[in-house]
Design a protein around this motif. Structure first.
Motif, short mmCIF file in Angstrom:
data_model
loop_
_atom_site.label_atom_id
_atom_site.label_comp_id
_atom_site.label_asym_id
_atom_site.label_seq_id
_atom_site.Cartn_x
_atom_site.Cartn_y
_atom_site.Cartn_z
N GLN A 216 35.36 46.02 37.56
CA GLN A 216 36.30 47.07 38.06
C GLN A 216 35.96 48.35 37.57
N GLY A 217 35.62 48.60 36.41
CA GLY A 217 35.38 49.86 35.91
C GLY A 217 34.16 50.38 36.75
N TYR A 218 33.33 49.74 37.12
CA TYR A 218 32.08 50.07 38.13
C TYR A 218 32.53 50.32 39.50
N GLY A 219 33.74 50.15 39.79
CA GLY A 219 34.23 50.04 41.18
C GLY A 219 34.13 48.83 42.11
N LEU A 220 33.84 47.90 41.42
CA LEU A 220 33.53 46.50 42.29
C LEU A 220 35.21 45.82 42.50
N SER A 221 35.21 45.18 43.53
CA SER A 221 36.36 44.53 43.90
C SER A 221 36.35 43.26 43.26
N VAL A 222 37.15 42.87 42.04
CA VAL A 222 37.14 41.45 41.42
C VAL A 222 38.36 40.77 41.53
N THR A 223 38.33 39.58 41.31
CA THR A 223 39.57 38.98 40.98
C THR A 223 39.10 37.57 39.96
N LEU A 224 40.03 37.19 39.36
CA LEU A 224 39.91 36.02 38.50
C LEU A 224 40.69 34.79 39.19
N GLU A 225 39.92 33.61 39.14
CA GLU A 225 40.69 32.39 39.67
C GLU A 225 40.36 31.29 38.57
N GLN A 226 41.59 30.49 38.23
CA GLN A 226 41.18 29.34 37.46
C GLN A 226 40.93 28.33 38.15
N GLY A 227 39.92 27.83 37.61
CA GLY A 227 39.21 26.61 38.18
C GLY A 227 39.74 25.17 37.74
N LYS B 220 36.32 26.72 29.63
CA LYS B 220 35.42 27.58 30.34
C LYS B 220 35.90 27.17 31.83
N ASN B 221 36.95 27.68 32.28
CA ASN B 221 37.43 27.22 33.79
C ASN B 221 37.94 28.68 34.41
N TRP B 222 37.62 29.75 34.06
CA TRP B 222 37.87 30.80 34.80
C TRP B 222 36.84 31.69 35.41
N ASN B 223 36.87 31.64 36.85
CA ASN B 223 35.89 32.07 37.65
C ASN B 223 36.11 33.37 37.80
N VAL B 224 35.10 34.28 37.64
CA VAL B 224 34.83 35.74 38.33
C VAL B 224 34.43 35.95 39.54
N ILE B 225 35.20 36.42 40.50
CA ILE B 225 35.00 36.51 41.81
C ILE B 225 34.81 37.79 42.06
N VAL B 226 33.60 38.28 42.68
CA VAL B 226 33.24 39.57 43.25
C VAL B 226 33.46 39.50 44.87
N TRP B 227 34.09 40.39 45.42
CA TRP B 227 34.52 40.39 46.81
C TRP B 227 33.56 41.58 47.59
#
Length: 98
Positions: free
Chosen positions: A86-97, A23-30
Motif C-alpha cells: 500500500q505504501g507503494y500505492g498498490l490496491s491490496v487486501t488480506l483474506e484469511q484462507g 500460514k493462512n493469510w493471503n495477500v491479494i493485489v488488485w
C-alpha cells in the motif's frame, strides 16, 4: 465468602497464538487504472523479493484477472506486506484462507 476463580484463558490464548502463526493469510493485489505494469513488477521485486519473471507473472495475473494472490503468510507477515505494498500505492487486501 468463597474464593472467586478466574476463567482459564490458557487454551484461548494458545488458540490465538496458533492462529497468528498459521500460514493462512493471503495477500491479494488488485488491478487499478493508475499504476503502470513495469512499476507493479518493480514493487513486487522490491517488497516481495520476487525474481523478475515471477513478478511479471503476478503482474500479468493482476492485469488480466483483476487480482493476484502474491503471498500466503502468517497474519503478521501478511500485514507487513499489505502495509508495504500500500505504501507503494498498490490496491491490496488480506483474506484469511482455510
Amino acid at each position: 465468602m468463597g474464593i472467586e476463580t478466574l476463567p482459564d484463558t490458557r487454551e484461548e490464548t494458545k488458540g490465538k497464538v496458533e492462529d497468528a502463526f498459521e500460514k493462512n493469510w493471503n495477500v491479494i493485489v488488485w488491478n487499478d487504472p493508475i499504476n503502470l505494469m513495469n512499476y507493479v513488477v518493480f514493487v513486487f521485486m522490491r517488497v516481495l523479493a520476487f525474481p523478475k519473471e515471477k513478478a511479471t507473472r503476478h503482474m500479468l495475473e493482476v492485469h488480466h484477472n483483476g487480482k493476484s494472490c502474491v503471498a500466503t503468510e502468517t497474519r503478521e507477515k501478511a500485514e507487513l506486506y499489505h502495509q508495504q505494498l500500500q505504501g507503494y500505492g498498490l490496491s491490496v487486501t488480506l483474506e484469511q484462507g482455510e
